[in-house]
Design a protein around this motif. Structure first.
Motif, PDB file in Angstrom:
ATOM      1  N   UNK A  36      59.749  90.205  67.913  1.00  0.00           N
ATOM      2  CA  UNK A  36      58.966  89.156  67.802  1.00  0.00           C
ATOM      3  C   UNK A  36      58.264  88.651  66.651  1.00  0.00           C
ATOM      4  N   UNK A  37      57.723  87.587  66.456  1.00  0.00           N
ATOM      5  CA  UNK A  37      56.919  87.186  65.346  1.00  0.00           C
ATOM      6  C   UNK A  37      55.540  86.770  66.072  1.00  0.00           C
ATOM      7  N   UNK A  38      54.457  87.074  65.462  1.00  0.00           N
ATOM      8  CA  UNK A  38      53.061  86.585  66.090  1.00  0.00           C
ATOM      9  C   UNK A  38      52.562  85.503  64.984  1.00  0.00           C
ATOM     10  N   UNK A  39      51.986  84.617  65.566  1.00  0.00           N
ATOM     11  CA  UNK A  39      51.760  83.204  64.761  1.00  0.00           C
ATOM     12  C   UNK A  39      50.396  82.704  65.026  1.00  0.00           C
ATOM     13  N   UNK A  40      49.776  82.103  64.131  1.00  0.00           N
ATOM     14  CA  UNK A  40      48.442  81.606  64.176  1.00  0.00           C
ATOM     15  C   UNK A  40      48.253  80.380  63.542  1.00  0.00           C
ATOM     16  N   UNK A  41      47.662  79.408  63.751  1.00  0.00           N
ATOM     17  CA  UNK A  41      47.359  78.199  63.221  1.00  0.00           C
ATOM     18  C   UNK A  41      46.040  77.645  63.494  1.00  0.00           C
ATOM     19  N   UNK A  42      45.433  77.245  62.182  1.00  0.00           N
ATOM     20  CA  UNK A  42      43.976  76.786  62.433  1.00  0.00           C
ATOM     21  C   UNK A  42      43.752  75.788  61.281  1.00  0.00           C
ATOM     22  N   UNK A  43      42.776  74.940  61.347  1.00  0.00           N
ATOM     23  CA  UNK A  43      42.506  73.693  60.392  1.00  0.00           C
ATOM     24  C   UNK A  43      41.169  74.044  59.876  1.00  0.00           C
ATOM     25  N   UNK A 131      48.768  92.175  62.089  1.00  0.00           N
ATOM     26  CA  UNK A 131      49.465  91.581  60.560  1.00  0.00           C
ATOM     27  C   UNK A 131      49.164  90.138  60.639  1.00  0.00           C
ATOM     28  N   UNK A 132      49.254  89.560  61.802  1.00  0.00           N
ATOM     29  CA  UNK A 132      49.140  87.982  61.574  1.00  0.00           C
ATOM     30  C   UNK A 132      47.666  87.762  61.559  1.00  0.00           C
ATOM     31  N   UNK A 133      46.737  88.470  62.258  1.00  0.00           N
ATOM     32  CA  UNK A 133      45.209  88.396  61.910  1.00  0.00           C
ATOM     33  C   UNK A 133      45.102  88.607  60.381  1.00  0.00           C
ATOM     34  N   UNK A 134      45.518  89.541  59.913  1.00  0.00           N
ATOM     35  CA  UNK A 134      45.083  90.074  58.464  1.00  0.00           C
ATOM     36  C   UNK A 134      45.625  88.677  57.605  1.00  0.00           C
ATOM     37  N   UNK A 135      46.804  88.182  57.730  1.00  0.00           N
ATOM     38  CA  UNK A 135      47.300  87.129  56.853  1.00  0.00           C
ATOM     39  C   UNK A 135      46.393  85.856  57.182  1.00  0.00           C
ATOM     40  N   UNK A 136      45.834  85.847  58.392  1.00  0.00           N
ATOM     41  CA  UNK A 136      45.155  84.531  58.570  1.00  0.00           C
ATOM     42  C   UNK A 136      43.772  84.743  57.775  1.00  0.00           C
ATOM     43  N   UNK A 137      43.148  85.838  57.979  1.00  0.00           N
ATOM     44  CA  UNK A 137      41.744  86.253  57.362  1.00  0.00           C
ATOM     45  C   UNK A 137      42.201  86.175  55.900  1.00  0.00           C
ATOM     46  N   UNK A 138      43.058  86.558  55.265  1.00  0.00           N
ATOM     47  CA  UNK A 138      43.509  86.408  53.922  1.00  0.00           C
ATOM     48  C   UNK A 138      43.392  84.932  53.318  1.00  0.00           C
ATOM     49  N   UNK A 168      40.865  75.259  65.957  1.00  0.00           N
ATOM     50  CA  UNK A 168      39.870  75.605  66.808  1.00  0.00           C
ATOM     51  C   UNK A 168      38.922  76.586  66.122  1.00  0.00           C
ATOM     52  N   UNK A 169      37.651  76.797  66.967  1.00  0.00           N
ATOM     53  CA  UNK A 169      36.674  77.385  66.301  1.00  0.00           C
ATOM     54  C   UNK A 169      36.910  78.934  66.449  1.00  0.00           C
ATOM     55  N   UNK A 170      37.928  79.442  67.311  1.00  0.00           N
ATOM     56  CA  UNK A 170      38.214  80.682  67.490  1.00  0.00           C
ATOM     57  C   UNK A 170      40.099  80.766  67.436  1.00  0.00           C
ATOM     58  N   UNK A 171      40.612  81.140  66.317  1.00  0.00           N
ATOM     59  CA  UNK A 171      41.880  81.059  66.168  1.00  0.00           C
ATOM     60  C   UNK A 171      42.431  82.073  67.244  1.00  0.00           C
ATOM     61  N   UNK A 172      43.695  81.576  67.747  1.00  0.00           N
ATOM     62  CA  UNK A 172      44.139  82.292  68.569  1.00  0.00           C
ATOM     63  C   UNK A 172      45.682  83.032  67.912  1.00  0.00           C
ATOM     64  N   UNK A 173      46.099  84.117  68.368  1.00  0.00           N
ATOM     65  CA  UNK A 173      47.306  84.557  67.874  1.00  0.00           C
ATOM     66  C   UNK A 173      48.427  84.653  68.957  1.00  0.00           C
ATOM     67  N   UNK A 174      49.484  84.013  69.053  1.00  0.00           N
ATOM     68  CA  UNK A 174      50.592  83.901  69.983  1.00  0.00           C
ATOM     69  C   UNK A 174      51.791  84.467  69.339  1.00  0.00           C
TER      70      UNK A 174
END
Length: 240
Positions: A36-43, A131-138, A168-174
């Motif tokens: 599976x792939x874990x994904x996050x999206x934020x604006x 890993x998805x959280x690390x990519x988002x933080x980067x 959203x204020x707190x990004x989610x990992x799905x």
């Protein structure tokens, strides 16, 4: 060619059939156990400073939109050809399993640019939640650094800087895995069709026997000196 013909060819060419079935089983196993792939999206929304007149980069909505474009280009680069036309297309949809993207949403479509809001769309994917959280933080850190660099270049004081907020204020990992039943079904159907096509090709290349397929053997005809095979050419003139 009928289904029975394919069965006969499969039995006669059992070695080829066995290899094809083994490859098909391997394909189905791989699809069924896909990681599976874990994904996050934020604006990231850019906001004017408390005193807009002190910072030309954020004094108006238009200047904030321009600033968002500058930041996106600094983080993502200037190559726009690889970006999807629709904002609904995610990194996961593009087959990317690890990485991030920072894009200024374009409402004008493929052939025009229309940026209406000072917004940056950030996506991050990886094969693990960490890993998805690390990519988002980067990606978020790169946006903040680029935003500071642009304002540093304009000598904007810290109190007058453009602000930002997350939505959203707190990004989610799905987890993005898709339908395993559908993927396995498509794989099985594709494997059956490919095997059938291969067997049909082998069947068309086989020498066909049966009625009318034997080669005619020429009869015992006598050849004359001129090479003629007509019986009339061997007649001798009758006497008197």
């Amino acid at each position: 060619m009928t289904a029975w013909d394919l069965i006969v060819i499969a039995v006669q060419r059992w070695a080829v059939t066995l290899v094809c079935v083994a490859l098909a089983v391997l394909l189905v196993f791989t699809v069924a156990h896909a990681q599976p792939v874990y994904y996050s999206r934020v604006r990231v929304v850019l906001l004017s400073p408390e005193l807009p007149q002190t910072n030309a980069l954020g004094s108006t909505s238009a200047s904030l939109i321009d600033l968002a474009g500058v930041v996106a280009r600094k983080v993502q680069g200037t190559d726009q050809q690889s970006l999807p036309v629709s904002a609904d297309v995610t990194l996961y949809d593009q087959g990317i399993q690890s990485g991030y993207s920072v894009v200024q949403p374009n409402l004008g479509g493929q052939w025009a640019y229309n940026f209406e809001d000072p917004v940056l769309d950030i996506q991050a994917v990886d094969t693990t939640p960490q890993g998805a959280r690390h990519q988002l933080d980067t990606a978020l850190a790169a946006v903040r650094t680029s935003l500071d660099d642009v304002q540093d270049g304009q000598h904007v004081a810290a109190a007058d800087r453009v602000r930002s907020s997350l939505t959203p204020a707190v990004p989610q990992i799905t987890e993005q895995k898709g339908s395993m039943v559908r993927a396995v079904g498509v794989s099985v159907a594709a494997a059956v069709l490919l095997i059938a096509a291969l067997l049909a090709t082998i069947g068309r290349r086989r020498p066909r026997g049966g009625r009318g397929s034997s080669t005619r053997t020429p009869g015992p005809e006598l050849l004359t000196r001129s090479g003629s095979t007509h019986p009339e050419a061997t007649r001798t003139p009758s006497s008197g």
